[in-house]
Design an enzyme around this catalytic site. Sequence first.
Site, mmCIF file in Angstrom:
data_model
loop_
_atom_site.group_PDB
_atom_site.id
_atom_site.type_symbol
_atom_site.label_atom_id
_atom_site.label_comp_id
_atom_site.label_asym_id
_atom_site.label_seq_id
_atom_site.Cartn_x
_atom_site.Cartn_y
_atom_site.Cartn_z
ATOM 1 N N GLY A 110 -66.058 5.098 -18.550
ATOM 2 C CA GLY A 110 -66.163 3.810 -17.868
ATOM 3 C C GLY A 110 -65.261 2.814 -18.581
ATOM 4 O O GLY A 110 -64.282 3.196 -19.219
ATOM 5 N N LEU A 111 -65.625 1.542 -18.474
ATOM 6 C CA LEU A 111 -64.766 0.535 -19.097
ATOM 7 C C LEU A 111 -64.649 0.734 -20.591
ATOM 8 O O LEU A 111 -63.570 0.655 -21.156
ATOM 9 C CB LEU A 111 -65.337 -0.859 -18.837
ATOM 10 C CG LEU A 111 -64.870 -1.550 -17.585
ATOM 11 C CD1 LEU A 111 -65.317 -2.992 -17.625
ATOM 12 C CD2 LEU A 111 -63.364 -1.467 -17.473
ATOM 13 N N GLY A 124 -65.329 3.525 -22.443
ATOM 14 C CA GLY A 124 -64.742 4.814 -22.788
ATOM 15 C C GLY A 124 -63.262 4.896 -22.470
ATOM 16 O O GLY A 124 -62.454 5.307 -23.310
ATOM 17 N N HIS A 138 -83.010 -6.779 -12.729
ATOM 18 C CA HIS A 138 -82.116 -7.692 -12.015
ATOM 19 C C HIS A 138 -82.856 -8.334 -10.845
ATOM 20 O O HIS A 138 -83.491 -7.635 -10.070
ATOM 21 C CB HIS A 138 -80.900 -6.908 -11.499
ATOM 22 C CG HIS A 138 -79.739 -7.788 -11.175
ATOM 23 N ND1 HIS A 138 -79.775 -8.678 -10.141
ATOM 24 C CD2 HIS A 138 -78.536 -7.940 -11.767
ATOM 25 C CE1 HIS A 138 -78.618 -9.328 -10.103
ATOM 26 N NE2 HIS A 138 -77.852 -8.902 -11.080
ATOM 27 N N ARG A 166 -81.523 -13.938 -15.681
ATOM 28 C CA ARG A 166 -82.086 -12.836 -14.903
ATOM 29 C C ARG A 166 -83.541 -12.532 -15.224
ATOM 30 O O ARG A 166 -84.347 -12.318 -14.325
ATOM 31 C CB ARG A 166 -81.257 -11.578 -15.149
ATOM 32 C CG ARG A 166 -79.901 -11.708 -14.527
ATOM 33 C CD ARG A 166 -79.038 -10.514 -14.790
ATOM 34 N NE ARG A 166 -77.758 -10.720 -14.122
ATOM 35 C CZ ARG A 166 -76.721 -9.912 -14.246
ATOM 36 N NH1 ARG A 166 -76.795 -8.846 -15.007
ATOM 37 N NH2 ARG A 166 -75.612 -10.169 -13.595
ATOM 38 N N HIS A 222 -82.065 -2.465 -14.144
ATOM 39 C CA HIS A 222 -80.616 -2.649 -14.133
ATOM 40 C C HIS A 222 -79.989 -2.274 -15.470
ATOM 41 O O HIS A 222 -79.589 -1.139 -15.662
ATOM 42 C CB HIS A 222 -80.348 -4.110 -13.753
ATOM 43 C CG HIS A 222 -78.911 -4.474 -13.579
ATOM 44 N ND1 HIS A 222 -78.053 -3.759 -12.789
ATOM 45 C CD2 HIS A 222 -78.180 -5.495 -14.090
ATOM 46 C CE1 HIS A 222 -76.848 -4.329 -12.820
ATOM 47 N NE2 HIS A 222 -76.898 -5.376 -13.608
ATOM 48 N N SER A 256 -71.492 -8.072 -19.299
ATOM 49 C CA SER A 256 -71.534 -6.634 -19.481
ATOM 50 C C SER A 256 -70.137 -6.022 -19.426
ATOM 51 O O SER A 256 -69.734 -5.252 -20.309
ATOM 52 C CB SER A 256 -72.421 -6.030 -18.403
ATOM 53 O OG SER A 256 -72.295 -4.647 -18.395
ATOM 54 N N LEU A 257 -69.364 -6.382 -18.385
ATOM 55 C CA LEU A 257 -67.976 -5.905 -18.303
ATOM 56 C C LEU A 257 -67.233 -6.357 -19.552
ATOM 57 O O LEU A 257 -66.405 -5.637 -20.107
ATOM 58 C CB LEU A 257 -67.298 -6.489 -17.060
ATOM 59 C CG LEU A 257 -67.846 -6.034 -15.707
ATOM 60 C CD1 LEU A 257 -67.147 -6.769 -14.574
ATOM 61 C CD2 LEU A 257 -67.669 -4.534 -15.539
#
Lengths: 247, 636
Positions: B42-43, B45, B266, B330, B401, B440-441
């Site tokens: 993912g982002l 890795g 979430h 959240r 989430h 998170s990103l």
Amino acid sequence: MKVTFKIWRQDSPKSKGVLKSYETDGISEDMSFLEALDHLNEILVAKNEKVVAFEYDCREGICGQCGLFINGRAHGPHEHTTACQLHMRSFKDGDTIVVEPWRAAAFPIIKDLVVDRSAFDRIIEKGGYISAKTGTAPEANAMLIPKEIADASMDVAACIGCGACVATCKNASAALFTSAKINHLNKLPQGKPEQHRRVLDMTAQMEAEGFGSCTLTGACEVECPAGISIASIAEMNNRYVRAKLLG
Amino acid sequence: MKLDSKIPEGRLEDKWSNYQLKSRLINPANKKKLNVIVVGAGLAGSGAAATLAELGYDVQCFCYQDSARRAHSVAAQGGMNAAKNYQHDGDSVFRMFYDALKGGDFRSREANTYRLAELSAPLIDHYVQQGVPFAREYGGVLINRSFGGVQVERTFYARGQTGQQLVLAAYSQLYKMVRAKKVKMMVRHEMLDLVLIDGKAKGIIARDLVTGQIKRFAADAVVLATGGYSRVFRLSTLAIGCNGSAIWKAHKRGAYFAAPSFTQIHPTALPQTSDSQSKLTLMSESLRNDGRIWVPKDKNDTRNGNDIPEEERDYYLERRYPSFGNLAPRDISSRAAKERIDAGHGVGNLKNAVYLDFKHAIERFGRDVIEDRYGNLFSMYKKITGIDAYKEPMKISPAAHFSMGGLWVDYELMTTIPGLYAIGECNYADHGANRLGANSLLQASIDGYFILPNTINNYLEDALKQDHPGVDHPEFDKVEKEVKSQIEKIMAVKGSRTVDDFHRELGKVMWQECAMSRNKQGLERAIVQIKQIHAEFWKEVRVTGTDNEMNSELEKALRLADFIELSLLMCTDALQRDESCGAHFREEYQTEEGEAVRNDEDFAYVSAWEYNAGDFILHKEKLEFEYVQPSVRSYK
């Protein structure tokens, strides 16, 4: 509701496949199509049979991993949608639903409904990026990009890489996929330095993978979950000619 | 073992530069002698694998999907935060740090959280350079919007597909390095165990998901970037394949697991409609910029949303949290929704949802503007529910989430196993007890691109001088044998129940007792129930087919076996923490108005759990606050 699935079963890449019928009960209209296949698989486990291999991951239409030919259409009866976003309310009680894998020489079958789409990765490998190392970036707002350009780039960058365009094309062409990545980057100022090389290398790889040629039938844009238009292919062709002349 | 967080010397704003100055370097000629395994693409890795390869290391990168482009970072919608202060609204690195620390209810390290904010601005530069088509103004500059828990506009976005665009950038850089033959990409491979040699991480055992073959891979360091584990609840916003197996296996081999029970629920997902559902689709938090959340004041109101007049609506977030309103964080928004739903004001057939209404925004800005901002979210909503949200309010509901919890890591992102790193969502580092939206990103990206490539050299410099054990080392034999016997055992059960059936049962227990609100009795009950599920699973699960072919049932069974064990630790952690903080809300610790009561005197520490033959030993990393004094976290 009761539904009969006719599903392509094939044990391995080399073995012979066959369409097999499965009657199912207890399907609800709110189920997504993939949940209905989950349901079928639970029935198969109860009968001590091998489950149907099919692809999925995010189940919200963005990862591009699911890809099924449903009643002769890529991702089922609706336009611009993925199989995971298709719901059983689109079918009727008593329907027979034919489910096949993507059919294209460049996407060999691995098992049942699962195909190998690594050809797409190899096309990206040949230039679907900007050659800039981590840590070398200038200040973001130092480069102004008009909204129209950013939006047009985003329109094609939205490709999810599912392969529906190939599967639905009578020539099994990957032109829509390849053009989307080329145009995403070549429209942007960041993509300009490598624009010609990108077009030539990526299209060469597209051909080397055994995808067919595009005859602009427009079938792909009907099924594309990201709504990418075949105008993208025309733009790629234009860029290709310019790259040949100037590149 | 004493937990050493390795926080560098100096003032908060100097710590990261001080660290980099003192960190050991490896010359380029030596880097190519070193091999790093990255699990997950993912982002975090992909970013790590691409950057490590650019630096000269040999990298092997693994993912269970058919391509790195599918990793679930792809599904993040709303955006990514950065302290650029482009909007001239008083933003700064310190403010962003403060927002994240407070948002996490003061349960993260100051130094880590500060670094998150510090590296956010260069990350935007980085992604723009890589060709991410972020939203722009007509004049060509980048646009920002707001997200929950903050009062400035610092979120960058690419329509409602920000995660997808960042993943595609990271994936393309990864394949750039595949072409350069510096990364070997192993798709459709799932890590099943970690191999330690002399106490150091030296490789993994993975299953080829196409052939079922069990394979060995050796390296000088192993990086886990395997994402979150909220599929433990079964119904979650995660992809179906997301799992906790890699970090769980690492935990069983000695990596401490931090704050396992801190799970973000979430507030804006689509409500559950039936038992056969496999996931809950998220509707981006960005919708709360313009949508207003409400429920009918009358419990038994069965009218359509549009037919309920203004004075009979309860805009409960605006009522309870006037200064943040619909953009309350959240954890708070989810609990407020649960409170109204539990009090009988829920809407929809199952009365398990609340309204998210765009009527006022459409009246104010026009439909075009709303469509430009959220068009793809509205069309996604329509595809799934068949309802046109331009005309009727959306119905939304809380869903499991993000995992704030994960493997404990120090400032270098190394776990308690030397040579084993955890990056992105699978670690516990920056978010404390609650993550702010659009962080998170950010965390996944900076961990992979900026931090790990600057810390791993500090360890690998030593590895350079040591042996590079190959896959023929006896430890590989031993671990491979254990993996194979686990698979044989699961295939041999031949019971009467499907894997999904067990997963539904586990998910219900966890959602009931270890989600939005928890209490002692419930958690104790859950532990008993989970132990029963565990025993029953190993007696009654049925996996058809064989282990030497593509077999989704076997994959699911192996993942679920780990989830069952992990859920025990989650409940143990939630039970031990006698306070309410962030997403961890213990009913025993609340004010009369139902707000969380944190206990800094006794619980200002990170819980790091050690695995001990089926039991867990608690270690505490005390949190010191030098720059920000923890205050009551109020959004009123």
